[in-house]
Design an enzyme around this catalytic site. Structure first.
Site, PDB file in Angstrom:
ATOM      1  N   LYS A  73       0.956  -1.186  -0.015  1.00 16.29           N
ATOM      2  CA  LYS A  73      -0.085   0.033  -0.047  1.00 16.29           C
ATOM      3  C   LYS A  73       0.903   1.408  -0.137  1.00 16.29           C
ATOM      4  O   LYS A  73       2.072   1.222   0.731  1.00 16.29           O
ATOM      5  CB  LYS A  73      -1.032  -0.038   1.196  1.00 16.29           C
ATOM      6  CG  LYS A  73      -1.909   1.243   1.338  1.00 16.29           C
ATOM      7  CD  LYS A  73      -2.831   1.081   2.436  1.00 16.29           C
ATOM      8  CE  LYS A  73      -3.816   2.084   2.619  1.00 16.29           C
ATOM      9  NZ  LYS A  73      -4.815   1.992   3.760  1.00 16.29           N
ATOM     10  N   SER A 148      -9.670   1.976   2.806  1.00 17.75           N
ATOM     11  CA  SER A 148      -8.768   2.850   2.025  1.00 17.75           C
ATOM     12  C   SER A 148      -7.974   2.021   1.320  1.00 17.75           C
ATOM     13  O   SER A 148      -7.305   2.307   0.188  1.00 17.75           O
ATOM     14  CB  SER A 148      -8.126   3.814   2.614  1.00 17.75           C
ATOM     15  OG  SER A 148      -7.226   3.363   3.609  1.00 17.75           O
ATOM     16  N   SER A 172      -9.846  -0.140   6.887  1.00 12.52           N
ATOM     17  CA  SER A 172      -9.324   0.038   5.672  1.00 12.52           C
ATOM     18  C   SER A 172      -8.792  -1.358   5.126  1.00 12.52           C
ATOM     19  O   SER A 172      -8.307  -1.451   3.847  1.00 12.52           O
ATOM     20  CB  SER A 172      -8.127   1.095   5.650  1.00 12.52           C
ATOM     21  OG  SER A 172      -8.975   2.470   5.570  1.00 12.52           O
TER      22      SER A 172
HETATM   23  N1  GLN Z   1     -13.087   4.481   6.543  1.00 16.13           N
HETATM   24  C1  GLN Z   1     -12.460   4.925   7.519  1.00 16.13           C
HETATM   25  C2  GLN Z   1     -11.806   6.348   7.527  1.00 16.13           C
HETATM   26  O1  GLN Z   1     -12.192   7.108   6.707  1.00 16.13           O
HETATM   27  C3  GLN Z   1     -11.299   3.955   7.712  1.00 16.13           C
HETATM   28  C4  GLN Z   1      -9.853   4.415   7.105  1.00 16.13           C
HETATM   29  C5  GLN Z   1      -8.885   3.637   7.442  1.00 16.13           C
HETATM   30  O2  GLN Z   1      -9.032   2.608   7.961  1.00 16.13           O
HETATM   31  N2  GLN Z   1      -7.727   3.995   6.966  1.00 16.13           N
HETATM   32  O3  GLN Z   1     -11.372   6.924   8.480  1.00 16.13           O
END
Ligand code: GLN
Length: 467
Positions: A73, A148, A172
């Site tokens: 990632k 994400s 994410s």
């Molecule tokens: N969707 C969640 C957020 O926007 C989690 C994102 C993540 O785990 N990086 O904060």
């Protein structure tokens, strides 16, 4: 079925390596990626990967992941390889060091093939906030891959990598694993070093493994978990999967407050029934604090983000401007042009919640909710070994379908309590509904990865036969 479109397991890849040259397999993989519409990668490391494959063919690479293509990632630092975090702010940033997890991959002979697309600074649930464009779902290209870590999910589901690393602050890893029909595990807070992970919300996030089957996730976790003094929150312990619970009669708790729409809950109930038939004791558990968990998460996460993102000033690294008139104007302009809308929204939310007059009203209150969430989990784990729920409350959305931020935030309702408590949780594919993957979330107590994986192996096998 596990819901695998073109996904490749380590075992399948190793079988191919027995009959073909690693160099040829890796070149084919790059051809496939370049033709793909998924947009799973931001940067490809073709030259370096092919060199590594040649070395493998000449018998010079050792290690548990030798010859295996791994995607990383793009918020995880890679020495000499551009690391953008999905943002214009870091479009040309090349880290001078490797994250701990990347050092570990290299030590085990992995072939790093590229950096995967993601929501800008990991803020999102669909990868639509990436500066580098949306990631498409391998099951339906008109739909999102989740976020994400959308690129990591899509590259696995689409057969464009064998293993991948993601990061999980509030879901994410689990969300894209669920949407792309692959397995993803958010480890216990502290099990995997965060050294070299570009921070979004430090107290919540962990790097974790993603793959096309449970066994591969276990292997990748063994590689990346472990002691690292450069992360002060590191637990100083490794992980070795010994399948000690192979025939253990786990008590499984269904969390009442973690649900979803009919598509998802229908499948979830079928799977719960299968689990009962497998001989496990299944009960229900209610967690009253969860109704506040989502709101509290978005205060804590944005608060930490607002302070973390203050470092992007256009001076030391990242996006910069030619002209420098006054310092404040320069600083504001760099940030106005370098960050996307969602990131700006969160910096503003976080700054507001942490400001002198509101700190007690919002941030401290959110911390209290966090304590209640931890207590609810503690209570639940005194009655149950593992807890289950749907990973996501809905099937993958159409690209552009979710327009309002609050509706988007609500999609994290089943995943964020896990991060608030720092416990481990996996998303396991449990087949398709209307042609789209559904994920089962399996949660364990702190350092309960062994139990989660043992149970997931059994369910994975059963689901393959039944669904
Ligand atoms: N969707 C969640 C957020 O926007 C989690 C994102 C993540 O785990 N990086 O904060």
């Amino acid at each position: 079925m596990t819901g695998k479109v073109n996904g490749i397991t380590v075992e399948e890849w190793k079988n191919r390596l027995e009959c073909e040259k690693c160099y040829d397999l890796i070149s084919e993989l790059f051809d496939r990626i370049k033709k793909s519409r998924l947009n799973a990668y931001i940067t490809l490391c073709e030259d370096e990967a092919l060199k590594q494959a040649e070395k493998y063919d000449s018998g010079k690479v050792e290690g548990r992941l030798s010859g295996i293509p791994v995607a990383v990632k793009d918020c995880i630092s890679t020495k000499g390889i551009r690391t953008t975090c999905g943002s214009k702010m870091l479009e040309n940033y090349v880290p001078p060091f490797d994250a701990h997890v990347v050092e570990r991959l290299k030590q085990e002979g992995a072939i790093i093939i590229g950096k995967t697309n993601m929501d800008e600074f990991a803020m999102g649930t669909t990868t639509e906030t990436s500066y580098f464009g949306v990631v498409r779902n391998p099951y339906d290209e008109e739909r999102v891959a989740g976020g994400s870590s959308g690129g990591s999910g899509a590259c696995l589901g689409g057969g464009e990598a064998v293993l991948a690393l993601g990061s999980d602050t509030g879901g994410s890893i689990r969300c894209p694993a669920s949407f792309c029909g692959v397995v993803g595990l958010k480890p216990t807070y502290g099990l995997v070093s965060r050294y070299g992970l570009i921070p979004y919300a430090n107290s919540l996030e962990q790097i974790g493994p993603m793959a096309c089957c449970v066994r591969d996730v276990a292997v990748l976790l063994e590689v990346i978990a472990g002691k690292d003094e450069r992360d002060s929150t590191n637990a100083g312990r490794g992980f070795k999967f010994e399948n000690r619970y192979e025939n253990h009669s786990f008590r499984i708790g269904i969390v009442k407050e973690m649900g979803g729409n009919e598509d998802v809950t229908g499948r979830f109930e079928e799977v719960a029934e299968l689990i009962r038939e497998m001989g496990y004791e299944v009960g229900e558990v209610s967690m009253s604090s969860f109704k506040y968990a989502l709101a509290a998460y978005y205060i804590i996460a944005t608060g930490e983000a607002s302070s973390n993102l203050a470092r992007y000033d256009g001076v030391r690294y990242g996006f910069a401007l030619e002209e420098l008139d006054s310092w404040t104007r320069y600083f504001s302009k760099v940030r106005a042009l370098g960050f996307g809308d969602e990131v700006k929204r969160r910096i503003m939310l976080g700054t507001y919640a942490l400001s002198a007059g509101y700190y007690g009203k919002y941030y401290l209150k959110a911390l209290k909710v966090r304590t209640l969430v931890k207590r609810d989990f503690e209570r639940a784990f005194s009655d149950f070994d593992l807890l289950i729920s749907p990973t996501m409350p809905a099937l993958p959305f159409k690209i552009g379908e979710l327009t309002d931020p609050l509706t988007m935030y609500k999609m994290d309702v089943n995943t964020v309590p896990v991060n608030m408590a720092g416990i481990p949780a996996m998303s396991l594919p449990v087949g398709l509904v209307r042609g789209l993957p559904v994920g089962l979330q399996i949660m364990g107590n702190h350092f309960g990865e062994e139990k989660i994986i043992s149970f997931a192996l059994k369910v994975e096998e059963r689901v393959k036969e039944a669904l």
